[in-house]
Design a protein around this motif. Structure first.
Motif, PDB file in Angstrom:
ATOM      1  N   ARG A  85       7.099 -38.300 -17.532  1.00 54.74           N
ATOM      2  CA  ARG A  85       5.677 -38.258 -17.182  1.00 54.74           C
ATOM      3  C   ARG A  85       4.880 -37.639 -18.324  1.00 54.74           C
ATOM      4  NH1 ARG A  85       5.885 -35.641 -11.090  1.00 54.74           N
ATOM      5  NH2 ARG A  85       6.959 -37.390 -10.095  1.00 54.74           N
ATOM      6  N   SER A  86       3.615 -38.002 -18.388  1.00 52.06           N
ATOM      7  CA  SER A  86       2.786 -37.416 -19.450  1.00 52.06           C
ATOM      8  C   SER A  86       2.614 -35.926 -19.198  1.00 52.06           C
ATOM      9  CB  SER A  86       1.428 -38.103 -19.505  1.00 52.06           C
ATOM     10  OG  SER A  86       0.619 -37.655 -18.434  1.00 52.06           O
ATOM     11  N   ASP A  87       2.385 -35.187 -20.263  1.00 47.01           N
ATOM     12  CA  ASP A  87       2.137 -33.746 -20.140  1.00 47.01           C
ATOM     13  C   ASP A  87       0.928 -33.501 -19.248  1.00 47.01           C
ATOM     14  OD1 ASP A  87       4.036 -32.528 -22.435  1.00 47.01           O
ATOM     15  OD2 ASP A  87       3.201 -34.433 -23.098  1.00 47.01           O
ATOM     16  N   PHE A  88      -0.039 -34.408 -19.336  1.00 41.73           N
ATOM     17  CA  PHE A  88      -1.240 -34.299 -18.504  1.00 41.73           C
ATOM     18  C   PHE A  88      -0.868 -34.323 -17.013  1.00 41.73           C
ATOM     19  CE2 PHE A  88      -4.963 -36.328 -16.434  1.00 41.73           C
ATOM     20  CZ  PHE A  88      -5.952 -35.413 -16.787  1.00 41.73           C
ATOM     21  N   GLU A  89      -0.059 -35.312 -16.624  1.00 40.31           N
ATOM     22  CA  GLU A  89       0.362 -35.398 -15.221  1.00 40.31           C
ATOM     23  C   GLU A  89       1.150 -34.159 -14.795  1.00 40.31           C
ATOM     24  OE1 GLU A  89       2.011 -39.476 -13.916  1.00 40.31           O
ATOM     25  OE2 GLU A  89       1.951 -39.570 -16.102  1.00 40.31           O
ATOM     26  N   ILE A  90       1.978 -33.675 -15.699  1.00 42.79           N
ATOM     27  CA  ILE A  90       2.818 -32.513 -15.359  1.00 42.79           C
ATOM     28  C   ILE A  90       1.940 -31.281 -15.106  1.00 42.79           C
ATOM     29  CG2 ILE A  90       4.630 -30.949 -16.184  1.00 42.79           C
ATOM     30  CD1 ILE A  90       5.715 -33.357 -17.844  1.00 42.79           C
ATOM     31  N   PHE A  91       0.987 -31.051 -15.990  1.00 43.61           N
ATOM     32  CA  PHE A  91       0.116 -29.881 -15.822  1.00 43.61           C
ATOM     33  C   PHE A  91      -0.711 -30.008 -14.528  1.00 43.61           C
ATOM     34  CE2 PHE A  91       0.163 -29.445 -20.697  1.00 43.61           C
ATOM     35  CZ  PHE A  91       1.233 -28.577 -20.655  1.00 43.61           C
ATOM     36  N   LEU A  92      -1.215 -31.216 -14.286  1.00 39.73           N
ATOM     37  CA  LEU A  92      -2.008 -31.406 -13.067  1.00 39.73           C
ATOM     38  C   LEU A  92      -1.160 -31.181 -11.813  1.00 39.73           C
ATOM     39  CD1 LEU A  92      -4.477 -32.316 -14.597  1.00 39.73           C
ATOM     40  CD2 LEU A  92      -4.546 -34.405 -13.253  1.00 39.73           C
ATOM     41  N   ASP A  93       0.068 -31.663 -11.867  1.00 38.53           N
ATOM     42  CA  ASP A  93       0.985 -31.495 -10.738  1.00 38.53           C
ATOM     43  C   ASP A  93       1.230 -30.010 -10.475  1.00 38.53           C
ATOM     44  OD1 ASP A  93       2.759 -32.173  -8.701  1.00 38.53           O
ATOM     45  OD2 ASP A  93       4.477 -32.283 -10.068  1.00 38.53           O
ATOM     46  N   PRO A 113     -10.211 -28.284  -5.850  1.00 37.18           N
ATOM     47  CA  PRO A 113      -9.102 -28.148  -6.811  1.00 37.18           C
ATOM     48  C   PRO A 113      -9.663 -27.791  -8.187  1.00 37.18           C
ATOM     49  CG  PRO A 113      -8.931 -30.219  -5.588  1.00 37.18           C
ATOM     50  CD  PRO A 113     -10.262 -29.620  -5.235  1.00 37.18           C
ATOM     51  N   LEU A 114      -9.013 -26.848  -8.860  1.00 37.48           N
ATOM     52  CA  LEU A 114      -9.506 -26.390 -10.165  1.00 37.48           C
ATOM     53  C   LEU A 114      -9.554 -27.547 -11.166  1.00 37.48           C
ATOM     54  CD1 LEU A 114     -10.322 -23.871 -11.845  1.00 37.48           C
ATOM     55  CD2 LEU A 114      -7.915 -23.678 -12.486  1.00 37.48           C
ATOM     56  N   LEU A 115      -8.506 -28.359 -11.174  1.00 33.54           N
ATOM     57  CA  LEU A 115      -8.497 -29.532 -12.046  1.00 33.54           C
ATOM     58  C   LEU A 115      -8.740 -30.758 -11.178  1.00 33.54           C
ATOM     59  CD1 LEU A 115      -5.440 -28.721 -14.332  1.00 33.54           C
ATOM     60  CD2 LEU A 115      -7.837 -28.182 -14.697  1.00 33.54           C
ATOM     61  N   ASP A 116     -10.015 -31.062 -11.005  1.00 29.98           N
ATOM     62  CA  ASP A 116     -10.403 -32.108 -10.075  1.00 29.98           C
ATOM     63  C   ASP A 116     -10.429 -33.450 -10.802  1.00 29.98           C
ATOM     64  OD1 ASP A 116     -11.218 -33.283  -7.815  1.00 29.98           O
ATOM     65  OD2 ASP A 116     -13.261 -32.502  -7.820  1.00 29.98           O
ATOM     66  N   TRP A 117      -9.321 -33.777 -11.453  1.00 30.47           N
ATOM     67  CA  TRP A 117      -9.282 -34.969 -12.287  1.00 30.47           C
ATOM     68  C   TRP A 117      -8.110 -35.843 -11.878  1.00 30.47           C
ATOM     69  CZ3 TRP A 117      -8.357 -31.167 -16.842  1.00 30.47           C
ATOM     70  CH2 TRP A 117      -9.471 -30.349 -17.016  1.00 30.47           C
ATOM     71  N   GLU A 118      -8.259 -37.140 -12.166  1.00 29.24           N
ATOM     72  CA  GLU A 118      -7.124 -38.037 -11.963  1.00 29.24           C
ATOM     73  C   GLU A 118      -6.626 -38.620 -13.277  1.00 29.24           C
ATOM     74  OE1 GLU A 118      -8.098 -40.886  -8.969  1.00 29.24           O
ATOM     75  OE2 GLU A 118      -8.250 -39.324  -7.435  1.00 29.24           O
ATOM     76  N   THR A 119      -7.553 -38.940 -14.153  1.00 31.28           N
ATOM     77  CA  THR A 119      -7.164 -39.608 -15.399  1.00 31.28           C
ATOM     78  C   THR A 119      -7.528 -38.732 -16.595  1.00 31.28           C
ATOM     79  OG1 THR A 119      -9.345 -40.602 -15.687  1.00 31.28           O
ATOM     80  CG2 THR A 119      -7.738 -41.828 -14.351  1.00 31.28           C
ATOM     81  N   PRO A 120      -6.910 -39.033 -17.748  1.00 31.54           N
ATOM     82  CA  PRO A 120      -7.302 -38.307 -18.963  1.00 31.54           C
ATOM     83  C   PRO A 120      -8.803 -38.438 -19.232  1.00 31.54           C
ATOM     84  CG  PRO A 120      -5.269 -39.507 -19.359  1.00 31.54           C
ATOM     85  CD  PRO A 120      -5.749 -39.913 -17.991  1.00 31.54           C
TER      86      PRO A 120
END
Lengths: 824, 152
Positions: free
Chosen positions: A514-522, A536-543
């Motif tokens: 998985r991308s590092d982005f997905e891992i951090f968000l998870d 949610p603090l990181l209210d994002w889905e995509t880069p």
């Protein structure tokens, strides 16, 4: 077709001053494939050095099969270096890639699923937050992820957990660039740009072996050197590098003495009145103190300390002092040496004293070592706050708190964020109990390798490693997370000259990576990190969501991204920041008006004493009131922390070869690059070879107070009394082949280096240690060092040259020729 | 004239600070920045002693006949661990404060005596003393949260 292993820089396209650098499109496809076999070209940029060459990735049947430079891009005009051509895609496409998470069970790493791996991390993380608090957590990231990933990590650490212990391996490569710009100009942010090469009359390279570290940038310089209006070239480097070979003046300074040399160069400007008094008066502070500090540094005195000729110092100073347009570039020879920040600030000072900054051809490039290091610095994933904000300025903290909708108290700002070397010290002492390492390999890249291995192996340390491969570091981990890499994920990044590129996803990552982005968000989701209003603090889905959020964080700051969108980055050229309403296409140079970022409310730091690192603090800064003027700062010269003595009579320094990047995680998987520089070596001078009875290729033991390496010796062009080792050669191949303790046959340069850092930038001093050398056996032939680079043998007899053969062939196209052919 | 008392005090305090810096630096050798910077600062203190020497030769040194309540006593032992580092940096900071304050009074006397040579010496030294104190404060502030909250 050109053999780009034998010809690192490719075919010359000479050009004259103020002309545009001609295009040359470089391409490499997997053997047997031609353009017509390629299903799709996907836009990206290369991450195998800090230059930021734009490229398109060739995709066939869902696999990366090659790469081509983007002709339209201002950074490289179609060119790619050997690392980009051969390793960018082949380095990802290897059967040794991690494809599922691993966890430690009964001392062994065993495969598991994401749920189990993440639950284990979240379990330990929650436990430690309850027991000790956020000071128990440390994050050590990279200079190779994407902006969006760093920003996610920065927000998790600073607004979610509230730990000050976050840094990147940018600490090892680029911290001094940032520190020197902050101290001189008030903020990080590169004043110059690559177009300055096109219009300068002189280029100075300070500890910067550009020919090997940024090969495409060097091709640009070579094209100027071979064109009309050749600029003068001055090289400061203890080795006779390719740069030195082309130089009008080569100052082969003794390692550890850069500041003494710089003091003499600055003094020459004063003594010969090569200074711009009006500019100094209007745009700088501290000229009297600077004048006094360099007063005793006559060329003769510096010559003695630095082991160079006084006449050469005078010639170099004259070139600097009298050239109409002068460009300086600085890298690891200064950044990883003693008194790094002070010496690098003296480069800024040379330009400030002449008023030669921010106008075409008059630039400073405080270089980065890594492709995305700039973003680590901007987004707060390292020892900085996001958007070049000042941890000592309560207003800046309040801005961040408002932006993130968290309490100001959550954001650690009682001291600067903890630097990497201190993070490892806290881990060693047991007060950091969870260390999360992403996309970096400290077991090989940090100084004093034996100590780092001991820390990583501490039983009380819960170590998470997320990477492409089972690196030397990952083998110590409690949890290993398989990461998607370049070409397998989407994101943006920013190069040395502030140009932002988009790297699109070309193929799916292998297995469950998985991308590092997905891992951090998870992780953030599982930890329930939230804002004051409960979102949610990181209210994002995509880069792209993260990029849009980052734009708000950067708004109004020097690194303003608000005018950039993913769409705008597609198609043409990368765009430099600041890019906003005032500069819709980005701003090419900073500080052309002599107004710097030193205003109290604007600045990223109130500065430090460059000798000790003592902070200046808001009160004294306010009373100094720089108000947009640059600061002329330096420090008293002190000798390096470890100097040769009877037991360890030689100076040790480390560096790169053109064919490899870092610990070869990617470049070592390219047959072309690996073939060119297959294994470790050291370089010694002919004089020292005779003194110690060493012949070319003999196996030698090089030992310092910390450890030793046993590798073949190349009789090369380093200065007498100096031993050079490339830092790329750790142990992963031998580990993958099943060896359990390959470090018992040590090859990593960092077995020898010492733990000490610059007091301001906290960058470790890789370039200065005392060693001894001893021949232990005859070799089986010449040392495995390339003959095409600074490691070439001093005697070129009977040694096979470094070539790439069939595999090393890459295509070069010259677009103007193409047009002609089309016309026919 | 009692200026010689203060000249003696400042010279001996610089000497005490130099040896204390070296001792603490050596005692915390596992903190490499502390080790190297302490030794660099000790070199500064010894250079200050050299600068003071001709002045002391001129005025002479005079022992203080007042009872000692607070004087610059050499730190003769180092502590260990993160908390020990804080305590040792704090002790060094106290010593630099003593040196700094002593210079302040010497400077006052030098001004009243119109002694330009002494004023120059004080100006050269006291800036570095003040930076020494700043560094100790900077380093201790950074270390304090970890030492006081997370370390065992």
């Amino acid at each position: 077709m050109v053999d780009r292993i034998a010809d690192i820089w490719g075919t010359r396209t000479p050009y004259a001053r103020e002309e545009q650098w001609p295009s040359r499109v470089d391409q490499k496809l997997s053997a047997e494939l031609t353009d017509s076999d390629v299903d799709e070209w996907v836009q990206s940029a290369c991450v195998l050095c800090s230059n930021g060459c734009a490229c398109d990735i060739a995709v066939k049947d869902g696999e990366m099969v090659g790469v081509r430079g983007r002709e339209t891009d201002a950074v490289n005009r179609g060119r790619l270096g050997p690392k980009g051509l051969f390793a960018s895609w082949q380095g990802m496409r290897n059967r040794a890639r991690l494809t599922q998470p691993l966890i430690r069970e009964n001392g062994e790493l065993v495969p598991t699923d994401w749920e189990t791996a993440m639950s284990r991390i979240v379990g330990r993380s929650t436990e430690l937050l309850d027991e000790v608090g956020p000071l128990s957590h440390g994050f050590y990231t990279s200079g190779q992820l994407f902006l969006e990933e760093y920003y996610a990590l920065g927000v998790i650490g600073k607004a979610g957990l509230g730990t000050p212990h976050m840094d990147g391996n940018t600490r090892l490569c680029t911290a001094t660039a940032a520190a020197a710009m902050k101290e001189s100009f008030g903020s990080d942010g590169q004043p110059g740009c690559y177009e300055d090469i096109d219009c300068c009359d002189a280029v100075f390279l300070y500890g910067h072996n550009m020919a090997e570290t940024q090969t495409v940038l060097w091709a640009r310089v070579l094209d100027r050197l071979t064109g009309a209006d050749r600029p003068a070239l001055v090289c400061i480097d203890p080795r006779r590098t390719e740069v030195a070979d082309h130089a009008d003046v080569h100052l082969a300074v003794r390692p550890g003495t850069n500041l003494a040399l710089m003091n003499a160069l600055v003094r020459e400007l004063f003594v010969n009145d090569w200074i711009d008094r009006d500019y100094i008066e209007e745009h700088t502070l501290g000229v009297e103190e600077l004048r006094r500090a360099v007063d005793e540094w006559t060329p003769e005195r510096a010559a003695e300390v630095c082991a160079v000729a006084a006449e050469d110092i005078r010639r170099a100073a004259q070139i600097f002092g009298t050239s109409q347009r002068v460009l300086s570039t600085v890298l690891q020879g200064f950044y990883q040496a003693s008194q790094a920040t002070a010496a690098s600030c003296q480069v800024n000072n040379l330009h400030l004293l002449r008023g030669k900054l921010g106008t075409p051809g008059n630039g400073v490039l405080q270089m980065n070592g890594q492709p995305t290091a700039q973003n680590t610095r901007e987004t707060g994933a390292d020892g900085d706050l996001p958007g070049f904000r000042n941890w000592e300025n309560p207003d800046h903290i309040a801005e961040l708190a408002k932006l993130w909708d968290v309490d100001t108290d959550t954001i650690p700002h009682w001291a600067p964020p903890t630097h990497a070397m201190q993070i490892f010290r806290y881990a060693e002492q047991g007060s950091i109990k969870l260390l999360w390492v992403s996309a970096t390999n400290p077991a090989v890249s940090m100084p004093e390798a034996e100590r780092i291995r001991r820390i990583l192996a501490e039983s009380g340390l819960f170590l998470v490693v997320q990477d492409l491969y089972l690196t030397e570091t990952a083998r110590f981990a409690d949890v290993v997370l398989p990461a998607a890499g370049w070409g397998e994920k989407q994101g943006t990044f920013t190069n040395v000259d502030r140009t932002v590129h988009l790297a699109d996803k070309a193929v799916d990552p292998p297995g469950e990576a998985r991308s590092d982005f997905e891992i951090f968000l998870d992780y953030a989701t599982r930890m329930g990190l939230s804002t004051k209003s409960g979102r949610p603090l990181l209210d994002w889905e995509t880069p792209e969501d993260a990029f849009e959020a980052w734009k708000e964080c950067s708004r109004g700051r020097l690194c303003d991204y608000t005018g950039i969108t993913y769409d705008r980055l597609r198609g043409g050229s990368g765009i430099p920041w600041p890019c906003n309403e005032e500069h819709p296409d980005g701003r090419r140079r900073l500080y052309e008006d002599g107004c710097f970022s030193t205003g109290f409310e604007e600045c990223e730091t109130f500065g430090h004493d460059l000798l000790t690192g003592a902070t200046v603090g808001p009160l004294r800064y306010r009373s100094m009131d720089p108000a947009g003027r640059a600061l002329l700062k330096t420090a008293e010269f002190t000798s390096a922390p470890e100097i040769p003595d009877e037991s360890y009579p030689l100076r040790f320094t480390t560096g790169r070869t053109a064919y490899h990047f870092h610990t070869r995680t990617k470049t070592g998987r390219s047959s072309q690059l690996q073939g060119a520089a297959p294994s470790a070596w050291v370089e010694i001078s002919e004089h020292d070879a005779q003194a110690f009875g060493i012949a070319e290729g003999d196996i030698v033991r090089v030992a310092s107070r910390r450890g030793e390496i046993r590798v073949p010796a190349r009789i090369g062009s380093v200065s007498d009394g100096t031993v050079f080792a490339p830092f790329h050669y750790g142990y992963w191949e031998r580990q993958e082949a099943g060896e359990t303790r390959p470090e018992d046959e040590p090859t990593a340069a960092n077995e020898l280096t010492l733990t000490e850092w610059d007091p301001v930038s906290k960058q470790p001093q890789f370039k200065n240690a005392a060693v001894r050398i001893q021949r232990i056996a005859a070799g089986s032939g010449p040392a495995p060092a390339p003959t095409t680079t600074a490691s070439r043998p001093i005697r070129r007899t009977s040694m096979p040259p470094t070539v790439g053969g069939e595999d090393g062939q890459a295509e070069e196209r010259f677009p103007t020729d193409t047009v002609k052919e089309d016309a026919l | 004239m009692k200026l010689p008392v203060y000249l003696g005090m400042v010279r001996s305090a610089e000497s005490v600070l130099a040896s204390s810096l070296r001792k603490i630096g050596d005692g915390h050798g596992s903190e490499p920045d502390v080790y190297f910077i302490c030794h660099t600062l000790a070199d500064q203190c010894e250079a200050h002693e050299q600068l003071l020497a001709p002045i002391v030769d001129r005025y002479g040194e005079q022992p203080d006949d007042e009872p000692e309540r607070l004087h610059a006593a050499e730190l003769d032992d180092t502590r260990s661990g993160p908390l020990g580092l804080l305590r040792d940096l704090q002790d060094l900071h106290l010593l630099t404060t003593f040196v700094d304050f002593t210079y302040t009074l010497v400077e006052q006397a030098a001004a009243a005596l119109r002694d330009d040579e002494l004023l120059d010496v004080v100006a050269d030294c006291v800036g570095e003393t003040s930076t020494q104190a700043d560094w100790l404060r900077t380093r201790a502030k950074q270390a304090a949260p970890q030492a006081l909250i997370a370390a065992e």
